[in-house]
Design a protein around this motif. Structure first.
Motif, PDB file in Angstrom:
ATOM      1  N   ARG A 216      -8.632 -96.339 -35.736  1.00  0.00           N
ATOM      2  CA  ARG A 216      -8.595 -97.544 -36.740  1.00  0.00           C
ATOM      3  C   ARG A 216      -9.642 -98.156 -37.242  1.00  0.00           C
ATOM      4  O   ARG A 216      -9.671 -99.232 -37.781  1.00  0.00           O
ATOM      5  CB  ARG A 216      -7.323 -98.329 -36.235  1.00  0.00           C
ATOM      6  CG  ARG A 216      -5.970 -97.751 -36.089  1.00  0.00           C
ATOM      7  CD  ARG A 216      -4.982 -98.874 -35.561  1.00  0.00           C
ATOM      8  NE  ARG A 216      -3.517 -98.123 -35.869  1.00  0.00           N
ATOM      9  CZ  ARG A 216      -2.971 -98.622 -36.737  1.00  0.00           C
ATOM     10  NH1 ARG A 216      -3.340 -99.339 -37.875  1.00  0.00           N
ATOM     11  NH2 ARG A 216      -1.505 -98.114 -36.816  1.00  0.00           N
ATOM     12  N   CYS A 217     -11.044 -97.574 -36.499  1.00  0.00           N
ATOM     13  CA  CYS A 217     -12.255 -98.175 -36.875  1.00  0.00           C
ATOM     14  C   CYS A 217     -12.511 -98.724 -38.213  1.00  0.00           C
ATOM     15  O   CYS A 217     -13.440 -99.448 -38.406  1.00  0.00           O
ATOM     16  CB  CYS A 217     -13.234 -97.479 -35.922  1.00  0.00           C
ATOM     17  SG  CYS A 217     -13.528 -95.977 -36.500  1.00  0.00           S
ATOM     18  N   ASP A 218     -12.110 -97.709 -39.189  1.00  0.00           N
ATOM     19  CA  ASP A 218     -12.318 -98.066 -40.677  1.00  0.00           C
ATOM     20  C   ASP A 218     -11.636 -98.988 -41.343  1.00  0.00           C
ATOM     21  O   ASP A 218     -11.600 -99.428 -42.322  1.00  0.00           O
ATOM     22  CB  ASP A 218     -12.424 -96.679 -41.314  1.00  0.00           C
ATOM     23  CG  ASP A 218     -13.359 -95.738 -40.998  1.00  0.00           C
ATOM     24  OD1 ASP A 218     -14.319 -96.049 -40.579  1.00  0.00           O
ATOM     25  OD2 ASP A 218     -13.052 -94.287 -40.845  1.00  0.00           O
ATOM     26  N   GLY A 219     -10.413 -99.494 -40.435  1.00  0.00           N
ATOM     27  CA  GLY A 219      -9.427-100.311 -41.031  1.00  0.00           C
ATOM     28  C   GLY A 219      -9.955-101.845 -40.521  1.00  0.00           C
ATOM     29  O   GLY A 219     -11.296-102.181 -39.938  1.00  0.00           O
ATOM     30  N   PRO A 220      -9.319-102.952 -40.861  1.00  0.00           N
ATOM     31  CA  PRO A 220      -9.659-104.257 -40.566  1.00  0.00           C
ATOM     32  C   PRO A 220      -9.571-104.944 -39.266  1.00  0.00           C
ATOM     33  O   PRO A 220      -8.541-104.195 -38.680  1.00  0.00           O
ATOM     34  CB  PRO A 220      -8.823-105.069 -41.823  1.00  0.00           C
ATOM     35  CG  PRO A 220      -7.720-104.370 -41.870  1.00  0.00           C
ATOM     36  CD  PRO A 220      -8.013-102.857 -41.705  1.00  0.00           C
ATOM     37  N   PHE A 221     -10.243-105.722 -38.885  1.00  0.00           N
ATOM     38  CA  PHE A 221      -9.975-106.253 -37.654  1.00  0.00           C
ATOM     39  C   PHE A 221      -9.498-107.896 -37.846  1.00  0.00           C
ATOM     40  O   PHE A 221     -10.349-108.410 -38.249  1.00  0.00           O
ATOM     41  CB  PHE A 221     -11.092-106.338 -36.555  1.00  0.00           C
ATOM     42  CG  PHE A 221     -11.099-107.191 -35.228  1.00  0.00           C
ATOM     43  CD1 PHE A 221     -10.356-106.380 -34.155  1.00  0.00           C
ATOM     44  CD2 PHE A 221     -11.362-108.231 -35.231  1.00  0.00           C
ATOM     45  CE1 PHE A 221     -10.105-107.034 -33.093  1.00  0.00           C
ATOM     46  CE2 PHE A 221     -11.509-108.988 -34.008  1.00  0.00           C
ATOM     47  CZ  PHE A 221     -10.801-108.378 -33.006  1.00  0.00           C
TER      48      PHE A 221
ATOM     49  N   LEU B 263      -1.541-112.589 -42.346  1.00  0.00           N
ATOM     50  CA  LEU B 263      -2.386-111.688 -41.532  1.00  0.00           C
ATOM     51  C   LEU B 263      -1.826-110.452 -41.091  1.00  0.00           C
ATOM     52  O   LEU B 263      -2.665-109.342 -40.777  1.00  0.00           O
ATOM     53  CB  LEU B 263      -2.770-112.752 -40.261  1.00  0.00           C
ATOM     54  CG  LEU B 263      -3.350-114.045 -40.746  1.00  0.00           C
ATOM     55  CD1 LEU B 263      -3.605-114.794 -39.550  1.00  0.00           C
ATOM     56  CD2 LEU B 263      -4.790-113.733 -41.327  1.00  0.00           C
ATOM     57  N   VAL B 264      -0.594-110.423 -40.876  1.00  0.00           N
ATOM     58  CA  VAL B 264      -0.138-108.997 -40.601  1.00  0.00           C
ATOM     59  C   VAL B 264      -0.185-107.934 -41.567  1.00  0.00           C
ATOM     60  O   VAL B 264      -0.587-106.906 -41.442  1.00  0.00           O
ATOM     61  CB  VAL B 264       1.398-109.277 -40.295  1.00  0.00           C
ATOM     62  CG1 VAL B 264       2.081-107.849 -39.898  1.00  0.00           C
ATOM     63  CG2 VAL B 264       1.843-109.889 -39.029  1.00  0.00           C
ATOM     64  N   GLU B 265      -0.199-108.291 -42.809  1.00  0.00           N
ATOM     65  CA  GLU B 265      -0.477-107.523 -43.930  1.00  0.00           C
ATOM     66  C   GLU B 265      -1.893-107.205 -43.885  1.00  0.00           C
ATOM     67  O   GLU B 265      -2.395-106.085 -44.300  1.00  0.00           O
ATOM     68  CB  GLU B 265       0.187-108.141 -45.203  1.00  0.00           C
ATOM     69  CG  GLU B 265       0.299-107.004 -46.538  1.00  0.00           C
ATOM     70  CD  GLU B 265       1.122-107.658 -47.610  1.00  0.00           C
ATOM     71  OE1 GLU B 265       1.179-107.059 -48.564  1.00  0.00           O
ATOM     72  OE2 GLU B 265       1.644-108.827 -47.545  1.00  0.00           O
ATOM     73  N   ALA B 266      -2.703-108.141 -43.832  1.00  0.00           N
ATOM     74  CA  ALA B 266      -3.990-107.898 -43.764  1.00  0.00           C
ATOM     75  C   ALA B 266      -4.573-106.926 -42.815  1.00  0.00           C
ATOM     76  O   ALA B 266      -5.616-106.272 -43.148  1.00  0.00           O
ATOM     77  CB  ALA B 266      -4.881-109.379 -43.946  1.00  0.00           C
ATOM     78  N   ALA B 267      -4.056-106.811 -41.845  1.00  0.00           N
ATOM     79  CA  ALA B 267      -4.267-106.217 -40.671  1.00  0.00           C
ATOM     80  C   ALA B 267      -3.803-104.866 -40.878  1.00  0.00           C
ATOM     81  O   ALA B 267      -4.064-103.773 -40.067  1.00  0.00           O
ATOM     82  CB  ALA B 267      -3.958-106.508 -39.335  1.00  0.00           C
ATOM     83  N   ALA B 268      -3.273-104.457 -42.041  1.00  0.00           N
ATOM     84  CA  ALA B 268      -2.667-103.026 -42.278  1.00  0.00           C
ATOM     85  C   ALA B 268      -3.514-101.860 -42.167  1.00  0.00           C
ATOM     86  O   ALA B 268      -4.712-101.907 -42.531  1.00  0.00           O
ATOM     87  CB  ALA B 268      -1.987-102.693 -43.644  1.00  0.00           C
ATOM     88  N   GLY B 269      -3.555-100.913 -41.182  1.00  0.00           N
ATOM     89  CA  GLY B 269      -4.373 -99.814 -40.967  1.00  0.00           C
ATOM     90  C   GLY B 269      -5.594-100.104 -39.895  1.00  0.00           C
ATOM     91  O   GLY B 269      -6.194 -99.389 -39.570  1.00  0.00           O
ATOM     92  N   GLY B 270      -5.301-101.358 -39.197  1.00  0.00           N
ATOM     93  CA  GLY B 270      -6.351-101.667 -38.452  1.00  0.00           C
ATOM     94  C   GLY B 270      -5.868-102.424 -37.212  1.00  0.00           C
ATOM     95  O   GLY B 270      -4.813-102.054 -36.639  1.00  0.00           O
ATOM     96  N   THR B 271      -6.472-103.563 -36.568  1.00  0.00           N
ATOM     97  CA  THR B 271      -6.136-104.084 -35.549  1.00  0.00           C
ATOM     98  C   THR B 271      -5.713-105.489 -35.570  1.00  0.00           C
ATOM     99  O   THR B 271      -6.776-106.088 -36.256  1.00  0.00           O
ATOM    100  CB  THR B 271      -7.227-103.812 -34.366  1.00  0.00           C
ATOM    101  OG1 THR B 271      -7.561-102.549 -34.061  1.00  0.00           O
ATOM    102  CG2 THR B 271      -6.807-104.638 -33.036  1.00  0.00           C
ATOM    103  N   LEU B 272      -4.495-105.908 -34.977  1.00  0.00           N
ATOM    104  CA  LEU B 272      -4.464-107.305 -34.938  1.00  0.00           C
ATOM    105  C   LEU B 272      -4.497-107.886 -33.544  1.00  0.00           C
ATOM    106  O   LEU B 272      -3.916-107.598 -32.539  1.00  0.00           O
ATOM    107  CB  LEU B 272      -2.979-107.780 -35.519  1.00  0.00           C
ATOM    108  CG  LEU B 272      -2.211-109.073 -35.466  1.00  0.00           C
ATOM    109  CD1 LEU B 272      -3.047-109.570 -36.732  1.00  0.00           C
ATOM    110  CD2 LEU B 272      -0.963-109.182 -35.534  1.00  0.00           C
ATOM    111  N   PHE B 273      -5.517-108.823 -33.632  1.00  0.00           N
ATOM    112  CA  PHE B 273      -5.810-109.597 -32.234  1.00  0.00           C
ATOM    113  C   PHE B 273      -5.092-110.828 -32.209  1.00  0.00           C
ATOM    114  O   PHE B 273      -5.675-111.907 -32.844  1.00  0.00           O
ATOM    115  CB  PHE B 273      -7.487-109.759 -32.160  1.00  0.00           C
ATOM    116  CG  PHE B 273      -7.982-110.476 -31.085  1.00  0.00           C
ATOM    117  CD1 PHE B 273      -7.555-110.234 -29.765  1.00  0.00           C
ATOM    118  CD2 PHE B 273      -8.883-111.377 -31.099  1.00  0.00           C
ATOM    119  CE1 PHE B 273      -7.936-110.692 -28.709  1.00  0.00           C
ATOM    120  CE2 PHE B 273      -9.287-112.242 -30.321  1.00  0.00           C
ATOM    121  CZ  PHE B 273      -8.773-111.847 -28.720  1.00  0.00           C
TER     122      PHE B 273
END
Length: 454
Positions: free
Chosen positions: A181-186, A221-231
């Motif tokens: 998922r590195c190309d997605g948002p963190f 923020l959940v939607e903003a993390a789509a395709g990536g990682t939610l920390f």
């Protein structure tokens, strides 16, 4: 990667077309073939074929397990199964962390004849001073890094456990960068800063007109993390009422924007972190058991500085490079010795603050011990470690008569705080809680109790 049957030339031809660095070895650790990717990444101009893997990679005269390292080949021979380890390898760029995977290759009779070693340089961590990212080479750091790499390319939830200031967000970001998922948002969320009123609108977003002031649709923020990682940082600070809402999101994989009717699918990889003892909180019923097991699929301990003191000179050089406005300066031997010997309640965050302060005090090309020992940070007490040092050992705390738990807590805080010069951050470090949590305990009746002594 067993091959039935095979010839060595066929095996080498197959490996030549693979993008990752690979070598073929015999049971005596001799390298008998190396693919072009290995030569480019690790070979440079040196002779490889005919030498032992431990000589090329470590400059050892004996196999790794005889030199204090874990040897994948000996483990592979013992277990008759593939092995994976994390090593520090010599490369044309200097020593680097390398993820090593060894696979036995069998012939048509089922006998292991050769071993294929696959090597991947770890880009998310450096064994040398670096301007960004994770830095370290101590055993405790390597153990953390190895677990990080094992879980990175999976979808498992990760729970980072460790003291405050140990770099948990950097570890979370490194897991993201090493994942598919590195190309997605963190997207990082500070759970300690989420009030009940803000939780749903911040995490899930809201629709236009959902409440007074909602003049447009807001992305959560959940939607903003789509395709990536939610920390989720400091997840142990979430009150029980919000833990229920988070659990529902994780269990169902869906959410609704505030004021919305449609269920939306969540698409993120979860990494959570805390300095709290969640297992103890579960037993005390201040953290939900079901949420704990939902987020604790793969725990990783982030070591404190006292667990990796040999990394302090390396960390100090890295932090100096990151914070000093005058590049090229260095720390003197006396300054480094002092940094290694002292105690840190704030871990890497405290070390960074000390170094940044010293860069402002230093006038020359070197940063010396005297630049750290200015009047505001010097201390002569036995437990001194800077402005947020553990408090000096006070006289014993005692009660004359039994009291209820709330009164006991408030009296203890009233006894402790003056002995930390009234500094909440120092007292919080002693108690093992965040300053925000301690402030909450000191509010209301606690403020009144804190003003008097038992």
């Amino acid at each position: 990667m067993p091959v039935h049957p095979y010839s060595l030339s066929e095996l080498v031809s197959f490996l030549d077309g693979l993008p990752e660095p690979r070598i073929v070895m015999d049971a005596r650790y001799r390298i008998i073939a190396a693919n072009p990717a290995y030569v480019r990444e690790f070979g440079a101009s040196q002779v490889i074929l005919g030498r032992t893997c431990y000589d090329v990679s470590h400059h050892f005269q004996v196999p790794c397990d005889q030199a204090g390292e874990s040897c994948p080949l000996s483990r592979c021979q013992e277990s008759d199964a593939p092995q994976r380890v994390l090593h520090l390898h010599h490369t044309p760029r200097g020593e680097e962390h390398v993820d090593v995977e060894l696979t036995p290759i069998r012939d048509e009779t089922g006998r292991v004849r050769h071993f294929v070693e696959t090597m991947r340089v770890v880009r998310q961590a450096s064994s040398k001073a670096a301007a960004r990212g994770l830095v370290g080479r101590s055993p405790a750091f390597v153990r953390m890094l190895e677990r990080m790499l094992r879980v990175a390319d999976s979808s498992a939830s990760v729970l980072l456990l460790g003291e405050t200031g140990t770099g948990k967000e950097l570890v979370a970001r490194a897991i993201h960068e090493a994942s598919d998922r590195c190309d997605g948002p963190f997207v990082a969320v500070d759970c300690a800063g989420l009030t009940e009123n803000l939780f749903e609108s911040e995490l899930f977003g809201y629709e236009k007109g959902a409440f007074t002031g909602a003049t447009h649709r807001k992305l959560g923020l959940v939607e903003a993390a789509a395709g990536g990682t939610l920390f989720l940082d400091e997840i142990g600070e979430l009150p029980l009422s919000l833990q229920v809402k988070l659990l529902r999101l994780l269990e169902t994989g869906t959410y609704r924007r505030v004021g919305g009717l449609d269920s939306l699918a969540a698409d993120f990889r979860l990494v959570a972190a805390t300095h709290r003892n969640l297992a103890a909180m579960v037993e005390a019923e201040t953290f939900r058991r079901d949420l704990y097991f939902r987020i604790n699929t793969f725990p990783i301990h982030t070591p404190a500085l006292h667990e990796r003191t040999e990394d302090i000179p390396l960390l100090a050089a890295s932090l100096l490079e990151r914070v000093d406005r005058r590049p090229g300066r260095r720390l003197t031997a006396a300054a480094l010795e002092w940094l290694v010997a002292r105690r840190y309640s704030g871990n890497i965050r405290e070390l960074r603050n000390l170094i940044e302060r010293a860069t402002l005090m230093a006038d020359g090309d070197e940063i010396d011990l005297g630049d750290f020992l200015d009047d505001e940070t010097s201390c002569s007490g036995p437990f001194c470690s800077g402005p947020f040092a553990p408090c000096p050992e006070p006289p014993d705390f005692h009660l004359e008569t039994p009291v209820d738990l709330f009164t006991l807590e408030q009296r203890y805080l009233a006894w402790l705080l003056p002995r930390c010069n009234g500094e909440v951050a120092r007292a919080a470090a002693v108690l093992g809680v965040s300053p925000r949590t301690l402030y909450r305990k000191l509010q209301g009746e606690g403020s009144k109790a804190a003003s008097s002594h038992p």
